[in-house]
Design a protein around this motif. Sequence first.
Motif, PDB file in Angstrom:
ATOM      1  N   ASN A   1      -8.800 108.268  99.792  1.00  0.00           N
ATOM      2  CA  ASN A   1      -7.395 108.414  99.429  1.00  0.00           C
ATOM      3  C   ASN A   1      -7.168 109.724  98.679  1.00  0.00           C
ATOM      4  O   ASN A   1      -6.103 110.331  98.794  1.00  0.00           O
ATOM      5  CB  ASN A   1      -6.947 107.244  98.541  1.00  0.00           C
ATOM      6  N   ALA A   2      -8.165 110.135  97.901  1.00  0.00           N
ATOM      7  CA  ALA A   2      -8.044 111.390  97.151  1.00  0.00           C
ATOM      8  C   ALA A   2      -7.879 112.554  98.113  1.00  0.00           C
ATOM      9  O   ALA A   2      -7.005 113.410  97.946  1.00  0.00           O
ATOM     10  CB  ALA A   2      -9.283 111.591  96.280  1.00  0.00           C
ATOM     11  N   ILE A   3      -8.728 112.595  99.121  1.00  0.00           N
ATOM     12  CA  ILE A   3      -8.646 113.673 100.106  1.00  0.00           C
ATOM     13  C   ILE A   3      -7.296 113.643 100.811  1.00  0.00           C
ATOM     14  O   ILE A   3      -6.643 114.674 100.989  1.00  0.00           O
ATOM     15  CB  ILE A   3      -9.792 113.531 101.134  1.00  0.00           C
ATOM     16  N   SER A   4      -6.865 112.430 101.191  1.00  0.00           N
ATOM     17  CA  SER A   4      -5.605 112.306 101.921  1.00  0.00           C
ATOM     18  C   SER A   4      -4.414 112.688 101.051  1.00  0.00           C
ATOM     19  O   SER A   4      -3.456 113.303 101.537  1.00  0.00           O
ATOM     20  CB  SER A   4      -5.443 110.886 102.462  1.00  0.00           C
ATOM     21  N   ASN A   5      -4.445 112.354  99.766  1.00  0.00           N
ATOM     22  CA  ASN A   5      -3.345 112.721  98.873  1.00  0.00           C
ATOM     23  C   ASN A   5      -3.269 114.228  98.680  1.00  0.00           C
ATOM     24  O   ASN A   5      -2.172 114.790  98.615  1.00  0.00           O
ATOM     25  CB  ASN A   5      -3.495 112.020  97.522  1.00  0.00           C
ATOM     26  N   TYR A   6      -4.426 114.864  98.603  1.00  0.00           N
ATOM     27  CA  TYR A   6      -4.429 116.325  98.486  1.00  0.00           C
ATOM     28  C   TYR A   6      -3.846 116.958  99.749  1.00  0.00           C
ATOM     29  O   TYR A   6      -3.028 117.875  99.683  1.00  0.00           O
ATOM     30  CB  TYR A   6      -5.841 116.844  98.241  1.00  0.00           C
TER      31      TYR A   6
ATOM     32  N   ASN B   1      -7.492 106.107  85.015  1.00  0.00           N
ATOM     33  CA  ASN B   1      -7.423 105.508  86.347  1.00  0.00           C
ATOM     34  C   ASN B   1      -8.794 105.427  86.998  1.00  0.00           C
ATOM     35  O   ASN B   1      -9.117 104.456  87.701  1.00  0.00           O
ATOM     36  CB  ASN B   1      -6.476 106.334  87.212  1.00  0.00           C
ATOM     37  N   GLY B   2      -9.631 106.443  86.762  1.00  0.00           N
ATOM     38  CA  GLY B   2     -10.969 106.445  87.345  1.00  0.00           C
ATOM     39  C   GLY B   2     -11.809 105.265  86.891  1.00  0.00           C
ATOM     40  O   GLY B   2     -12.612 104.726  87.656  1.00  0.00           O
ATOM     41  N   LEU B   3     -11.628 104.852  85.654  1.00  0.00           N
ATOM     42  CA  LEU B   3     -12.370 103.702  85.134  1.00  0.00           C
ATOM     43  C   LEU B   3     -11.736 102.380  85.526  1.00  0.00           C
ATOM     44  O   LEU B   3     -12.425 101.367  85.678  1.00  0.00           O
ATOM     45  CB  LEU B   3     -12.454 103.796  83.600  1.00  0.00           C
ATOM     46  N   PHE B   4     -10.425 102.363  85.709  1.00  0.00           N
ATOM     47  CA  PHE B   4      -9.708 101.110  85.967  1.00  0.00           C
ATOM     48  C   PHE B   4      -9.732 100.709  87.440  1.00  0.00           C
ATOM     49  O   PHE B   4     -10.077  99.578  87.794  1.00  0.00           O
ATOM     50  CB  PHE B   4      -8.254 101.271  85.503  1.00  0.00           C
ATOM     51  N   LYS B   5      -9.373 101.643  88.312  1.00  0.00           N
ATOM     52  CA  LYS B   5      -9.016 101.307  89.686  1.00  0.00           C
ATOM     53  C   LYS B   5     -10.129 100.657  90.503  1.00  0.00           C
ATOM     54  O   LYS B   5      -9.889  99.639  91.159  1.00  0.00           O
ATOM     55  CB  LYS B   5      -8.492 102.555  90.403  1.00  0.00           C
ATOM     56  N   PRO B   6     -11.360 101.190  90.536  1.00  0.00           N
ATOM     57  CA  PRO B   6     -12.358 100.577  91.425  1.00  0.00           C
ATOM     58  C   PRO B   6     -12.836  99.220  90.940  1.00  0.00           C
ATOM     59  O   PRO B   6     -13.276  98.386  91.740  1.00  0.00           O
ATOM     60  CB  PRO B   6     -13.499 101.597  91.412  1.00  0.00           C
TER      61      PRO B   6
ATOM     62  N   MET C   1      -6.403 111.263  91.067  1.00  0.00           N
ATOM     63  CA  MET C   1      -6.280 109.838  90.726  1.00  0.00           C
ATOM     64  C   MET C   1      -7.155 108.972  91.628  1.00  0.00           C
ATOM     65  O   MET C   1      -7.556 107.871  91.243  1.00  0.00           O
ATOM     66  CB  MET C   1      -4.820 109.394  90.840  1.00  0.00           C
ATOM     67  N   TYR C   2      -7.440 109.470  92.833  1.00  0.00           N
ATOM     68  CA  TYR C   2      -8.247 108.691  93.760  1.00  0.00           C
ATOM     69  C   TYR C   2      -9.703 109.145  93.830  1.00  0.00           C
ATOM     70  O   TYR C   2     -10.549 108.428  94.357  1.00  0.00           O
ATOM     71  CB  TYR C   2      -7.618 108.731  95.160  1.00  0.00           C
ATOM     72  N   ILE C   3     -10.023 110.344  93.319  1.00  0.00           N
ATOM     73  CA  ILE C   3     -11.406 110.809  93.354  1.00  0.00           C
ATOM     74  C   ILE C   3     -12.176 110.346  92.111  1.00  0.00           C
ATOM     75  O   ILE C   3     -13.370 110.071  92.166  1.00  0.00           O
ATOM     76  CB  ILE C   3     -11.490 112.344  93.493  1.00  0.00           C
ATOM     77  N   THR C   4     -11.493 110.235  90.964  1.00  0.00           N
ATOM     78  CA  THR C   4     -12.190 109.824  89.739  1.00  0.00           C
ATOM     79  C   THR C   4     -12.746 108.400  89.783  1.00  0.00           C
ATOM     80  O   THR C   4     -13.699 108.104  89.042  1.00  0.00           O
ATOM     81  CB  THR C   4     -11.279 109.980  88.503  1.00  0.00           C
TER      82      THR C   4
END
Length: 451
Positions: free
Chosen positions: A396-401, A128-133, A67-70
């Motif tokens: 955040n993606a790395i940290s969530n993993y 989420n990848g298209l929305f979040k950033p 969800m954070y890498i996309t």
Amino acid sequence: MSNNNKLLMGHPKGLFLLFGTELWERFSYYAMRAILVLYLTDRTINGGMGWTVKDALSLYGTYTALMYITPLIGGWLADNYLGQRKALLIGGFLMVVGQFTLALPHDFLPFSVEALFYTGLGFLIAGNGLFKPNVSTMVGDLYEDGDHRRDGAFTIFYMGINLGSLLAGVVSGSVTGVWGWKAGFVAAGIGMIISLIIQSLFAQRFLGDIGVRPAAHIAKENAKAAGKSSTALTKEEIDRLKVVMIMGLFVIVFWAGFEQAGGLMNVYSQQYTDRMIGSFEVPAAWFQSLNPFFIIVLAPIIAGIWVKLGPKEPSSPVKFAMALFFLAMGFVCMVGAVLEQGGDLTVKTSMLWLVGAYFFHTLGELCLSPIGLSLVTKLAPLRLASLMMGTWFGFNAISNYIAGLVGSHVESLGALDIFAGIAITATVSGVLLLIISGTLIRWMHGAEKAH
């Protein structure tokens, strides 16, 4: 800047449109997140998936990481092809499809339970990848370079995020208690629909042309008019990007600890916490609303403290170090909870330990998350704005993993070792960041001053 020049609370009205858009998108995300691990580990006879705790926490870590890498991909597509507004709408639609796919009954048509589940997650991750950033980048685009209101704007925006999260925990925990797990996914889907409606109806009125054209196209035209290269990075831009990348490493440490809230701490609240108030048992999902509740209460106070400090206000690196120290204090509370058990897993611990942990974690979040979003919009070149915001979420993606990986080892390592290890790691990282903060500020080239 927005075509609408009227202000509300000293800020462009477009800020509050984006506030509402993000509020309901975050409601959708957190309503689903609050029940994901509990749904996976519940018995199939109750409508759950019947997974082990280890498998559920491992899946949770992988899902939140994706969800954070996309947003890296979504940010690049918006910068170069789609524009932020179009990317946001496409992403929101995909998330609606994802939530309602999860809500489908287990015996829907010929599909297996696992096929429906992973398909739903796939739509959520892509959307989420298209929305979040892009919604975060548009907040920064409302303000000219050097506008002192930018940090305050992101604090207001961040309150919207957490108001959505607060509503999500209460609504999700309540509807699943009455109608089952699938009702929680339906509620999440409805929240995403509201977000899309708000953006579709009011974007042109309050945002004007912001986010319509890809940022790379605008930057290329500006560079051509000034007779400069539109691709080569200047030394100043390189230094500023170095700051973003280095600060991102400390963001990984913070969120890897903080995100235990949806995994290990969620399981702890379900299995080992005395949740009884008189004859009423507090649903475990409600603890997910403590963090946003504290944010809504504390954000105005923290923002007021920064203003009151004036020229003595800490720089962003120092605020990040403070965040890591607060994170450590929160996990000291969790160590206290485990020690209260005294090795007896049948003992239920006081809810006050969890409340204390979420309180300190929230103080840390307020010193890091909105400050980080603002920092990226200050330091990233225009042509890379959404991509760098996606990169920021990539940390955040790395940290969530990592969070899921660490939490999944609770049966072998024990909760005490995990909670204490996170506290020590956060403290050491905070000290290191204080040591290098002067160098980072020099590399910002005037974006912030050392105090």
